[in-house]
Design an enzyme around this catalytic site. Sequence first.
Site, PDB file in Angstrom:
ATOM      1  N   GLU A 252      67.936  26.388  61.087  1.00 28.29           N
ATOM      2  CA  GLU A 252      66.958  26.465  62.185  1.00 28.29           C
ATOM      3  C   GLU A 252      67.124  25.197  63.002  1.00 28.29           C
ATOM      4  OE1 GLU A 252      64.850  28.916  62.873  1.00 28.29           O
ATOM      5  OE2 GLU A 252      65.293  30.147  61.126  1.00 28.29           O
ATOM      6  N   CYS A 286      60.082  22.654  68.126  1.00 29.52           N
ATOM      7  CA  CYS A 286      61.389  23.242  68.447  1.00 29.52           C
ATOM      8  C   CYS A 286      61.258  24.330  69.504  1.00 29.52           C
ATOM      9  CB  CYS A 286      62.044  23.794  67.191  1.00 29.52           C
ATOM     10  SG  CYS A 286      60.999  24.919  66.268  1.00 29.52           S
TER      11      CYS A 286
END
Length: 518
Positions: A252, A286
């Site tokens: 990720e 993010c």
Amino acid sequence: MATVEHDLTHQQGNGAAPARGDIPVENPATGGIAGHVPDLDADAVAEMAARGRAAQPGWEAFGFDGRARVLLRAQKWLIDNSERVVRTIVSETGKTYEDAEFAEISYGAGAFGFWAKEAPNYLADERVKSSQILLKGKKLILRYRPLGLIGVIGPWNYPLVNSFGDCIPALAAGNSVILKPSEVTPLTSLLLAEGLRECGLPDGVCQVATGRGPTGAALIERVDMIMFTGSTATGRKVAAAAAERLIPCSLELGGKDPMIVLSDADLERAANLAVYYSMQNAGQTCISIERVYVEAPVYDEFVGKVTDKMRKLRVGAPNGPGSVDVGAITFPPQLDTIAAHVSDAVEKGARVLVGGKAVANVGGRFYEPTLLVDVDHTMKIMTEETFGPTLPIMKIADAEEGVRLANESPYGLGASVFTRDTERGEAIARRLEAGAANVNDAIVNYTALELPMGGAKASGLGSRHGAGGIRKYCSQQAIVITPRLALKREAHMFPYKARTTRLIARLFKLMYGRGARD
Ligand code: NDP
């Protein structure tokens, strides 16, 4: 301002020997020291791996119900101890109490319950039917088996969500886990591992390996699978190390999430969300909104609304709920990256409408909520991950230009489009090269644990959440059971006979040779 002092030096890893000295954990909002943790070396990680492997079969033998009981106790533990956990998160990240409570506690509590309930469904044996003639009368089972020892490596921006959160499905599947949190924010992981032990998790099943990059690299050498969250640059190294060992990895990574605002959008909602989802957690998310494209007819009105809202934000050291809106910059070098992106944009012709510099004369590390216009794709602020409280807004001619610019990025984590025409919004969302695309919203997809969350392009490999988010912690085993009263010898076996071969060929013709060629 008072700092929270934790001394968790001797609480990690169920007794693994500290090596290479201690790491001081700084409170980024005050500059004080929030605690110390050991910097573990490869030998210490190897000892932890041995302990984790020894503990795993017992944990797997708890079964789904037994594991769910521990996870549900942990859910209650988290709520009972939420003030302590929030204080710990705030002390090492400098984020606001609300960013800790709304994003981290709510995610953790939800995730404990979700994986306790869904693990048996996602990982149940599947009975499979095959059309193959050889398999007629046999029982075919697809079975998910825990991989064994999982390594989780996490970043500093959400110590509970993105470090500890990925341990939960791995544990629910029956694995042991070693978590290597960021050296910048290890205290939350240690506290949660302590909480899990209080809830009945056997020793050695969930351990925390504190340390820096080399501790993470040592962990990859010892585990059966690696779940990594962090920058794209480190993600590449992790993937290469996993490839050397031929173990699976799930990555990720970074993002540069675009938001497209069309002329028919609800501008008040779009402006509120643009401000919130770019500034929440001081932009260190993010899937933050990192760049906005607005259709020309509504550009001025949208920029006006965002300017007013952003000017009202209070930035500074959080000293309780409701005290500030935008907290600290957690990771020291991040402040330089943010400042460099803003000055690069200004040098190339961007205008700063709000903010534009670090907050001076305070003990901690802060950057003013910053709004930039007259930006374009020659500027880093529009193309590289800034990971700070900045919002560049660019005028576009139409939706087509918005889609083209949104996709003009090496990243593909999240994206959003705002329009009152939701059908058109969905059609545009489907064209965005992003792991998740929201219409008239942003970021909320992360809270849907039923949906996969993962990046396209350089934003990652694999995903968390949903069926794939727990099956990745398992190997798939195919089990084929032939009934007791089977033939002593099957037709295709030795000795080969011309008549049988011709018969089988005729059978193939009958089965597969009757269709058209085009
Ligand atoms: P980094 O990549 O710098 O670090 C991530 C973790 O990897 C840290 O624990 C780090 O340790 C460790 N590490 C460093 N080098 C190695 C190595 N060679 N081998 C193994 N592990 C290593 O990321 P940041 O901590 O700076 O996190 C910010 C990034 O994370 C941003 O790009 C952000 O977009 C991304 N992110 C992605 C998310 C997603 O879901 N896609 C969610 C949250 C963040 P140490 O810190 O001790 O150096």
